[in-house]
Design a protein around this motif. Structure first.
Motif, PDB file in Angstrom:
ATOM      1  N   SER A  69       0.745  -1.025   0.034  1.00 24.09           N
ATOM      2  CA  SER A  69      -0.076  -0.013   0.108  1.00 24.09           C
ATOM      3  C   SER A  69       1.047   1.403   0.188  1.00 24.09           C
ATOM      4  CB  SER A  69      -0.867  -0.035   1.169  1.00 24.09           C
ATOM      5  OG  SER A  69      -0.074  -0.226   2.361  1.00 24.09           O
ATOM      6  N   PHE A  70       1.469   1.509  -1.195  1.00 21.44           N
ATOM      7  CA  PHE A  70       2.352   2.743  -1.166  1.00 21.44           C
ATOM      8  C   PHE A  70       1.662   3.999  -1.302  1.00 21.44           C
ATOM      9  CE2 PHE A  70       5.242  -0.906  -3.173  1.00 21.44           C
ATOM     10  CZ  PHE A  70       5.823  -1.261  -1.971  1.00 21.44           C
ATOM     11  N   LYS A  71       2.569   5.076  -1.346  1.00 22.98           N
ATOM     12  CA  LYS A  71       1.915   6.346  -1.260  1.00 22.98           C
ATOM     13  C   LYS A  71       3.167   7.183  -2.040  1.00 22.98           C
ATOM     14  CE  LYS A  71      -1.458   5.403   1.509  1.00 22.98           C
ATOM     15  NZ  LYS A  71      -1.230   3.983   1.653  1.00 22.98           N
ATOM     16  N   LEU A  72       2.742   8.480  -2.346  1.00 25.97           N
ATOM     17  CA  LEU A  72       3.531   9.395  -2.871  1.00 25.97           C
ATOM     18  C   LEU A  72       3.792  10.538  -1.869  1.00 25.97           C
ATOM     19  CD1 LEU A  72       2.689   9.719  -6.826  1.00 25.97           C
ATOM     20  CD2 LEU A  72       4.533   8.733  -5.886  1.00 25.97           C
ATOM     21  N   SER A  73       5.189  10.647  -1.546  1.00 29.10           N
ATOM     22  CA  SER A  73       5.475  11.775  -0.604  1.00 29.10           C
ATOM     23  C   SER A  73       6.183  13.002  -1.296  1.00 29.10           C
ATOM     24  CB  SER A  73       6.488  11.200   0.408  1.00 29.10           C
ATOM     25  OG  SER A  73       6.830  12.272   1.129  1.00 29.10           O
ATOM     26  N   VAL A  74       5.408  14.073  -1.703  1.00 32.91           N
ATOM     27  CA  VAL A  74       5.670  15.043  -2.471  1.00 32.91           C
ATOM     28  C   VAL A  74       6.546  16.172  -1.978  1.00 32.91           C
ATOM     29  CG1 VAL A  74       4.729  17.190  -4.045  1.00 32.91           C
ATOM     30  CG2 VAL A  74       3.509  14.779  -4.019  1.00 32.91           C
ATOM     31  N   ASP A  75       7.725  16.575  -2.452  1.00 33.32           N
ATOM     32  CA  ASP A  75       8.652  17.463  -1.869  1.00 33.32           C
ATOM     33  C   ASP A  75       8.747  18.544  -3.067  1.00 33.32           C
ATOM     34  OD1 ASP A  75      10.197  19.099  -0.441  1.00 33.32           O
ATOM     35  OD2 ASP A  75      11.828  17.889  -0.366  1.00 33.32           O
ATOM     36  N   GLN A  76       8.191  19.695  -3.170  1.00 30.30           N
ATOM     37  CA  GLN A  76       8.307  20.747  -4.321  1.00 30.30           C
ATOM     38  C   GLN A  76       8.052  19.952  -5.657  1.00 30.30           C
ATOM     39  OE1 GLN A  76      12.092  22.647  -3.731  1.00 30.30           O
ATOM     40  NE2 GLN A  76      11.319  23.704  -1.875  1.00 30.30           N
ATOM     41  N   ASN A  77       9.174  19.676  -6.499  1.00 33.36           N
ATOM     42  CA  ASN A  77       8.874  19.259  -7.723  1.00 33.36           C
ATOM     43  C   ASN A  77       9.247  17.662  -7.850  1.00 33.36           C
ATOM     44  OD1 ASN A  77       8.019  21.530  -8.856  1.00 33.36           O
ATOM     45  ND2 ASN A  77      10.235  22.174  -9.292  1.00 33.36           N
ATOM     46  N   THR A  78       9.606  16.930  -6.528  1.00 26.84           N
ATOM     47  CA  THR A  78       9.795  15.495  -6.708  1.00 26.84           C
ATOM     48  C   THR A  78       8.917  14.985  -5.766  1.00 26.84           C
ATOM     49  OG1 THR A  78      12.213  16.176  -6.815  1.00 26.84           O
ATOM     50  CG2 THR A  78      11.622  13.951  -6.161  1.00 26.84           C
ATOM     51  N   ALA A  79       8.321  13.816  -6.326  1.00 25.07           N
ATOM     52  CA  ALA A  79       7.579  12.801  -5.531  1.00 25.07           C
ATOM     53  C   ALA A  79       8.491  11.577  -5.383  1.00 25.07           C
ATOM     54  CB  ALA A  79       6.352  12.372  -6.149  1.00 25.07           C
ATOM     55  N   THR A  80       8.199  11.067  -4.040  1.00 25.46           N
ATOM     56  CA  THR A  80       9.148   9.802  -3.552  1.00 25.46           C
ATOM     57  C   THR A  80       7.914   8.675  -3.294  1.00 25.46           C
ATOM     58  OG1 THR A  80      10.873  10.843  -2.535  1.00 25.46           O
ATOM     59  CG2 THR A  80      10.577   8.527  -1.980  1.00 25.46           C
ATOM     60  N   LEU A  81       8.227   7.455  -3.894  1.00 30.03           N
ATOM     61  CA  LEU A  81       7.461   6.335  -3.354  1.00 30.03           C
ATOM     62  C   LEU A  81       7.681   5.950  -2.072  1.00 30.03           C
ATOM     63  CD1 LEU A  81       5.251   4.610  -4.710  1.00 30.03           C
ATOM     64  CD2 LEU A  81       6.873   2.981  -5.361  1.00 30.03           C
ATOM     65  N   THR A  82       6.720   5.844  -1.187  1.00 28.43           N
ATOM     66  CA  THR A  82       6.896   5.424   0.345  1.00 28.43           C
ATOM     67  C   THR A  82       6.003   4.356   0.649  1.00 28.43           C
ATOM     68  OG1 THR A  82       5.532   7.010   1.085  1.00 28.43           O
ATOM     69  CG2 THR A  82       8.006   7.663   0.413  1.00 28.43           C
ATOM     70  N   THR A  83       6.030   3.852   1.826  1.00 29.67           N
ATOM     71  CA  THR A  83       5.183   3.290   2.629  1.00 29.67           C
ATOM     72  C   THR A  83       4.051   4.111   3.490  1.00 29.67           C
ATOM     73  OG1 THR A  83       6.417   3.017   4.732  1.00 29.67           O
ATOM     74  CG2 THR A  83       6.649   1.321   2.917  1.00 29.67           C
ATOM     75  N   ALA A  84       3.097   3.613   3.916  1.00 27.98           N
ATOM     76  CA  ALA A  84       2.302   4.626   4.706  1.00 27.98           C
ATOM     77  C   ALA A  84       2.904   5.026   5.656  1.00 27.98           C
ATOM     78  CB  ALA A  84       1.130   3.704   5.284  1.00 27.98           C
ATOM     79  N   ASP A  85       3.924   4.815   6.460  1.00 31.67           N
ATOM     80  CA  ASP A  85       4.828   5.333   7.321  1.00 31.67           C
ATOM     81  C   ASP A  85       5.929   6.404   6.831  1.00 31.67           C
ATOM     82  OD1 ASP A  85       3.425   4.220   9.668  1.00 31.67           O
ATOM     83  OD2 ASP A  85       4.539   2.182   9.159  1.00 31.67           O
ATOM     84  N   GLY A  86       5.876   6.324   5.521  1.00 29.82           N
ATOM     85  CA  GLY A  86       6.813   7.397   4.777  1.00 29.82           C
ATOM     86  C   GLY A  86       8.328   6.560   4.775  1.00 29.82           C
ATOM     87  N   TYR A  87       8.447   5.530   4.741  1.00 29.96           N
ATOM     88  CA  TYR A  87       9.569   4.865   4.520  1.00 29.96           C
ATOM     89  C   TYR A  87       9.834   4.762   2.568  1.00 29.96           C
ATOM     90  CZ  TYR A  87       9.243   3.541   9.344  1.00 29.96           C
ATOM     91  OH  TYR A  87       9.218   3.612  10.607  1.00 29.96           O
ATOM     92  N   PRO A  88      10.751   5.197   2.148  1.00 25.70           N
ATOM     93  CA  PRO A  88      11.023   5.249   0.904  1.00 25.70           C
ATOM     94  C   PRO A  88      11.185   3.635   0.427  1.00 25.70           C
ATOM     95  CG  PRO A  88      12.614   6.827   1.892  1.00 25.70           C
ATOM     96  CD  PRO A  88      11.958   6.053   2.947  1.00 25.70           C
ATOM     97  N   VAL A  89      10.542   3.450  -0.670  1.00 31.60           N
ATOM     98  CA  VAL A  89      10.517   2.149  -1.345  1.00 31.60           C
ATOM     99  C   VAL A  89      11.736   2.147  -2.363  1.00 31.60           C
ATOM    100  CG1 VAL A  89       9.345   0.638  -2.838  1.00 31.60           C
ATOM    101  CG2 VAL A  89       8.022   2.028  -1.365  1.00 31.60           C
ATOM    102  N   LEU A  90      12.394   1.032  -2.331  1.00 28.12           N
ATOM    103  CA  LEU A  90      13.737   0.994  -2.956  1.00 28.12           C
ATOM    104  C   LEU A  90      13.573   0.122  -4.279  1.00 28.12           C
ATOM    105  CD1 LEU A  90      16.134   0.047   0.088  1.00 28.12           C
ATOM    106  CD2 LEU A  90      15.509   2.433  -0.937  1.00 28.12           C
ATOM    107  N   ASP A  91      14.399   0.656  -5.244  1.00 31.11           N
ATOM    108  CA  ASP A  91      14.396  -0.094  -6.583  1.00 31.11           C
ATOM    109  C   ASP A  91      15.302  -1.134  -6.489  1.00 31.11           C
ATOM    110  OD1 ASP A  91      16.921   0.947  -6.662  1.00 31.11           O
ATOM    111  OD2 ASP A  91      16.671   2.740  -8.172  1.00 31.11           O
ATOM    112  N   ASP A  92      15.533  -1.850  -7.698  1.00 31.33           N
ATOM    113  CA  ASP A  92      16.450  -2.999  -7.658  1.00 31.33           C
ATOM    114  C   ASP A  92      17.929  -2.698  -7.385  1.00 31.33           C
ATOM    115  OD1 ASP A  92      16.650  -1.883 -10.076  1.00 31.33           O
ATOM    116  OD2 ASP A  92      16.461  -3.481 -11.221  1.00 31.33           O
ATOM    117  N   GLY A  93      18.281  -1.533  -7.479  1.00 28.60           N
ATOM    118  CA  GLY A  93      19.579  -0.873  -6.996  1.00 28.60           C
ATOM    119  C   GLY A  93      19.612  -0.540  -5.735  1.00 28.60           C
ATOM    120  N   GLY A  94      18.589  -0.547  -4.814  1.00 31.07           N
ATOM    121  CA  GLY A  94      18.803  -0.058  -3.592  1.00 31.07           C
ATOM    122  C   GLY A  94      18.687   1.528  -3.274  1.00 31.07           C
TER     123      GLY A  94
END
Length: 266
Positions: free
Chosen positions: A117-142
């Motif tokens: 259940s991922f969310k988008l955490s928006v900071d100005q012009n960038t959005a980060t994919l996170t968990t509901a607790d705000g932990y960033p989701v990682l790609d296959d490169g970490g």
């Protein structure tokens, strides 16, 4: 009689732990991707009253041993897959099969989860994919998965490739979800918040290439529900409660017998 008191008391402690585990399962029946626990027990050491004694085919062929109770040996996670529930939210993803998503914890360590259940955490012009607790989701490169705020229509392929639509209408692959598996998932350390930590017992996380044919596909717009079966847990709870009551009756019986023995000369 003292042996009976100890054995029954250890049985009550064991069944109390069993009820604690079952209660936690029932409490999390609606928790996304929750995996039920199962308590396992072992018998304690035995007191040998008489050993077998066979000589030339004659004698007693069996031992006379009395156990002294039970002890908890493990609490095991059941990592069987829960059912998939459709949400129509493009940021909700589920793994249809084995595997875990990787997220970055607040302490800088990598943790693993089945909760998509991922969310988008928006900071100005960038959005980060996170968990509901705000932990960033990682790609296959970490690395954390980020988007440009102008990019829309996020789509995720069965292999975890994340694509977005640019303002000019073209599709662009942004990243691939970091999906990992373990040789021994039961060795993972449960950290709460639907997160697990790798340990020496679980083994190092492996990629899809390491677990060919044993890694699930990503399903977008779905979430995995808890694998707790309420009816089964209720039956287990009733059985544990009855076993607790029987052990308490055994303590009462042993106490009554001791009382009779103490009052023989009165």
């Amino acid at each position: 009689m003292i042996r009976a008191l100890w054995s029954a008391a250890s049985g009550m402690n064991a069944q109390q732990l069993n009820v604690d585990v079952i209660s936690n399962n029932l409490a999390n029946v609606n928790t996304t991707s929750f995996k039920r626990d199962r308590a396992e027990f072992q018998d304690l050491m035995y007191q040998t009253l008489q050993t077998e004694d066979v000589n030339a085919g004659q004698g007693k062929p069996v031992n006379m041993q009395v156990g002294v109770g039970v002890r908890p040996s493990a609490i095991v996670k059941d990592f069987s897959e829960g059912s998939l529930q459709e949400t129509d939210n493009p940021l909700d993803v589920a793994l249809d099969g084995e595997g875990f998503f990787a997220v970055l914890g607040p302490d800088g360590n990598t943790y693993y989860t089945r909760d998509g259940s991922f969310k988008l955490s928006v900071d100005q012009n960038t959005a980060t994919l996170t968990t509901a607790d705000g932990y960033p989701v990682l790609d296959d490169g970490g690395n954390p998965i980020t988007f440009d705020s102008t990019q829309k229509d996020i789509s995720i392929s069965p292999l975890g490739v994340i694509s977005v639509k640019n303002p000019d209408g073209t599709q662009q692959d942004i990243a691939t979800l970091g999906i990992y598996n373990f040789q021994n998932p039961n060795g993972l350390l449960n950290k709460g918040n639907n997160l697990y930590e790798a340990t020496a017992a679980s083994g190092a996380p492996g990629t899809r290439d390491d677990f060919q044919g044993k890694m699930g596909n990503v399903v977008q717009g779905f979430l995995e529900t808890s694998n707790v079966q309420v009816v089964n847990e209720m039956v287990n709870m009733i059985a544990a409660q009855r076993a607790y009551e029987l052990n308490s009756k055994a303590i009462q019986a042993a106490d009554d017998m001791l009382s009779i023995a103490n009052n023989l000369r009165r």
